[in-house]
Enzyme design. Structure first.
Site, PDB file in Angstrom:
ATOM      1  N   LYS A 159      54.859  40.398  53.680  1.00  0.00           N
ATOM      2  CA  LYS A 159      53.939  40.027  52.609  1.00  0.00           C
ATOM      3  C   LYS A 159      54.237  38.576  52.245  1.00  0.00           C
ATOM      4  O   LYS A 159      54.842  38.273  51.208  1.00  0.00           O
ATOM      5  CB  LYS A 159      54.150  40.964  51.416  1.00  0.00           C
TER       6      LYS A 159
HETATM    7  N1  PPE Z   1      46.822  45.282  52.336  1.00  0.00           N
HETATM    8  C1  PPE Z   1      46.945  44.080  51.728  1.00  0.00           C
HETATM    9  C2  PPE Z   1      46.503  42.867  52.438  1.00  0.00           C
HETATM   10  C3  PPE Z   1      47.498  44.029  50.446  1.00  0.00           C
HETATM   11  O1  PPE Z   1      47.641  42.852  49.850  1.00  0.00           O
HETATM   12  C4  PPE Z   1      47.891  45.217  49.793  1.00  0.00           C
HETATM   13  C5  PPE Z   1      48.463  45.165  48.408  1.00  0.00           C
HETATM   14  C6  PPE Z   1      47.724  46.442  50.474  1.00  0.00           C
HETATM   15  C7  PPE Z   1      47.203  46.417  51.753  1.00  0.00           C
HETATM   16  C8  PPE Z   1      48.189  47.743  49.885  1.00  0.00           C
HETATM   17  O2  PPE Z   1      49.581  47.813  49.892  1.00  0.00           O
HETATM   18  P1  PPE Z   1      50.402  48.682  48.854  1.00  0.00           P
HETATM   19  O3  PPE Z   1      50.297  48.010  47.535  1.00  0.00           O
HETATM   20  O4  PPE Z   1      51.759  48.728  49.411  1.00  0.00           O
HETATM   21  O5  PPE Z   1      49.774  50.025  48.818  1.00  0.00           O
HETATM   22  N2  PPE Z   1      47.765  44.242  47.571  1.00  0.00           N
HETATM   23  C9  PPE Z   1      48.304  43.827  46.291  1.00  0.00           C
HETATM   24  C10 PPE Z   1      47.293  43.010  45.526  1.00  0.00           C
HETATM   25  C11 PPE Z   1      47.059  41.677  46.087  1.00  0.00           C
HETATM   26  C12 PPE Z   1      46.814  40.676  45.010  1.00  0.00           C
HETATM   27  O6  PPE Z   1      47.756  40.043  44.598  1.00  0.00           O
HETATM   28  O7  PPE Z   1      45.668  40.547  44.556  1.00  0.00           O
HETATM   29  C13 PPE Z   1      48.616  45.017  45.400  1.00  0.00           C
HETATM   30  O8  PPE Z   1      47.911  46.023  45.480  1.00  0.00           O
HETATM   31  O9  PPE Z   1      49.536  44.904  44.589  1.00  0.00           O
END
Ligand code: PPE
Length: 305
Positions: A159
């Protein structure tokens, strides 16, 4: 969405007043996109605020560091404790938490060997990421003209802040065209994920979500939702998805820490049943799980007390 300030931010081991949590304009990571971050949520539970799957998020931060060859000066345990302290001291019953590690001020140039790594953890109240209606009315998706970066360009498993320039291009294109969110295809033309969420498609009674190899982030919500769906008796498969699979889906939803479980009402103007029965059932269990109201998933709620 405007950030609502809280009192303090953790910076390199100190709790610093919100307004003083500043960095120099010549900070390395600001110039080169070499920071790494996490997005985490804490929810109100009967035991007080609890951070959802905190350890897994911090472990992923450590993996991001490993991929970038960044020396994180704090262990998983230290960052877990620091995150709990930030939430506890905020006094908020629930919040969004943003840990970030970055190369700080002192060196310039692409080599990072001499750079110091700074770490900060902030939290603030953050509502529904894709809008208050995201679960009831659903969101409008558009296939992006921007491709997802891939494993040999910017590893999606990390990330990295710089990765998000790719997401921002896609998000802004979708918003300007009147949609809510972008679906990103990889270089093979298969569906990877959205600009800030993983996605699930239901076809023929099966839920399918793209693998890490597609260019998607290995989402923690994607994992939670897969466990919940299987516990509901649904079949879940990690597999390739073509854009046409989205157009003819029985239903579709997107998931992420910020977006939680959000229904999809159309893709490229092809309407989808919304919210579909699997979406509704999974969202209901997810909402209970994150708040410590479902005994099966209590180990996911890490109390800050
Ligand atoms: N794909 C991407 C590209 C991504 O940024 C996130 C989180 C996910 C999948 C889902 O991952 P998870 O949170 O582990 O289930 N995206 C973050 C928001 C991005 C932003 O700053 O705006 C988040 O959900 O916190």
């Amino acid at each position: 969405m405007p950030i609502e300030p809280t009192e303090k931010i953790w910076m390199n081991g100190q709790m610093v007043p919100w307004a003083d949590a500043q960095i120099h304009v010549l900070t390395h990571s600001l110039h080169y996109g070499t920071g790494i971050f996490e997005g985490i949520r804490a929810y109100e539970t009967a035991e007080g605020p609890a951070v959802f799957r905190l350890t897994e998020h911090i472990e992923r931060l450590h993996n991001s560091a490993k991929i970038l060859m960044m020396d994180l000066p704090y262990s998983v345990d230290e960052l877990v404790d620091a995150t709990k302290q930030v939430v506890r001291e905020s006094g908020l019953p629930s919040c969004y938490i943003r840990p970030i590690a970055y190369y700080g001020y002192g060196e310039m140039g692409l080599a990072t060997s001499a750079c110091q790594t700074d770490v900060a953890i902030a939290c603030w109240p953050w509502g529904a990421y894709l809008g208050d209606d995201a679960l009831t009315k659903g969101v409008k998706l558009k296939i992006s003209s921007w491709q997802r970066h891939d494993h040999n360009i910017m590893p999606p498993a990390s990330k990295t802040t710089g990765n998000y320039a790719n997401s921002t291009l896609a998000k802004m294109e979708a918003l300007r065209a009147g949609y809510d969110e972008a679906v990103m295809l990889n270089r093979a033309g298969l569906v990877a994920e959205c600009s800030g969420e993983n996605l699930f498609v239901s076809r023929g009674g099966k839920l399918i979500t793209p693998p890490l190899s597609s260019g998607a982030l290995e989402g923690i919500t994607q994992n939670s939702v897969s466990v919940i769906a299987r516990d509901l008796g649904l079949e879940v498969e990690i597999g390739d998805i073509a854009r046409s699979d989205l157009y003819i889906a029985d239903e579709m939803f997107v998931v992420g820490t910020a977006a939680e479980v959000s229904a999809v009402n159309s893709v490229d103007d092809r309407p989808l049943p919304c919210p579909g029965p699997a979406t509704t059932a999974i969202a209901e269990v997810y909402a209970a799980a994150v708040r410590g109201k479902d005994d099966r998933y209590l180990s996911w709620c890490e109390s800050v007390a």
